[in-house]
Design a protein around this motif. Structure first.
Motif: not given
Length: 159
Positions: A97-98, A100-114, A116-126
């Motif tokens: 995830l770090a 991906v945030e830097k723009g050096k990696h792309v992660y493929f997964d189901w949209r629902t899980k992605l 979830y990752y976006m919400k989790k990152q938003y809750l941690v970093t605002d």
């Protein structure tokens, strides 16, 4: 300041000042909006763009997942090329995830899980530094577990 005496001339001058006022207000409003909320340019939103940036970006998916199997067995050349360039090693989720945030990696997964990752990152970093691609690769398969003798099984299966 000398103002015209004729009503027609006063109407022209008044209209001109109204146009100047509207144009300058619109320009100032757009400038403030642009400076306050700059448009985020996402360089990679499709598989073709990802393959074009293969020298600067890595990509991965869950090892042994349905997605990995589908692109491996796909007859479409770009999916096979995607599979060949994919990182096959397991990556720690936080490191991935770090990157991906830097723009050096792309992660493929189901949209629902992605999401979830976006919400989790938003809750941690605002703030959210993640974005979803615009290209749908596969339909997301969802299943529900229920009792075998339920009267709603036929209705749910139809939907």
């Amino acid at each position: 300041m000398h103002l015209p005496y004729a009503d027609s001339a006063r109407l022209i001058v008044g209209t001109w000042w109204l146009v100047v006022l509207v144009v300058s207000t619109t320009y100032c409003g757009n400038l403030v909006a642009f400076l306050t909320f700059p448009k985020i340019d996402i360089p990679i939103t499709t598989i073709d763009e990802l393959l074009a940036h293969r020298d600067t970006v890595t990509w991965s998916a869950v090892k042994g997942s349905y997605f990995e199997q589908q692109i491996k067995d796909s007859p479409e050349p770009k999916y096979r090329e995607l599979y060949q360039g994919m990182m096959k090693d397991d990556i720690d989720q936080k490191i991935m995830l770090a990157e991906v945030e830097k723009g050096k990696h792309v992660y493929f997964d189901w949209r629902t899980k992605l999401h979830y990752y976006m919400k989790k990152q938003y809750l941690v970093t605002d703030r959210c530094d993640l974005a979803l691609g615009s290209e749908e690769l596969f339909n997301e398969k969802i299943a529900m577990i229920m009792a075998q003798d339920t009267p709603y099984l036929v209705l749910i299966n139809d939907e």
